[in-house]
Design a protein around this motif. Sequence first.
Motif, PDB file in Angstrom:
ATOM      1  N   THR A  40       0.823  -1.198   0.000  1.00  0.00           N
ATOM      2  CA  THR A  40       0.000   0.000   0.000  1.00  0.00           C
ATOM      3  C   THR A  40       0.862   1.255   0.000  1.00  0.00           C
ATOM      4  OG1 THR A  40      -1.727  -1.170   1.198  1.00  0.00           O
ATOM      5  CG2 THR A  40      -1.817   1.219   1.235  1.00  0.00           C
ATOM      6  N   SER A  43       2.635   1.458  -3.417  1.00  0.00           N
ATOM      7  CA  SER A  43       1.704   1.364  -4.559  1.00  0.00           C
ATOM      8  C   SER A  43       2.060   0.225  -5.511  1.00  0.00           C
ATOM      9  CB  SER A  43       1.634   2.685  -5.333  1.00  0.00           C
ATOM     10  OG  SER A  43       1.153   3.701  -4.497  1.00  0.00           O
ATOM     11  N   GLN A  45       1.139  -3.269  -6.802  1.00  0.00           N
ATOM     12  CA  GLN A  45      -0.072  -4.082  -6.800  1.00  0.00           C
ATOM     13  C   GLN A  45       0.181  -5.481  -7.368  1.00  0.00           C
ATOM     14  OE1 GLN A  45      -2.790  -3.186  -5.263  1.00  0.00           O
ATOM     15  NE2 GLN A  45      -1.786  -1.257  -4.733  1.00  0.00           N
TER      16      GLN A  45
END
Length: 89
Positions: A40, A43, A45
């Motif tokens: 998180t 960033s 993913q």
Amino acid sequence: MSQEIILNIASEALWTIIVTAAPLLLISLAVGLIVSVFQTVTSIQEQTLTFIPKILSIFVGLMILGSFMLTKMVGFMENLWNSFGEYIR
């Protein structure tokens, strides 16, 4: 064999499962949470990023806690076999 004995064996078996599985599940939960926070913040993913740290942490957890887990399982089985005479009455 009475219903009380069967329920006692079942509850003892479930408790043994919980006690032996809980440490590794907690390790996996903690590592997953740390990796999720890292993903998180950065960033990233990537879905496969959590697998390698979890696998490595579970492996280390097994090396550290394996003897404890085996001792618990063996103790449960020894108790079951030692009480076998009472179960067949």
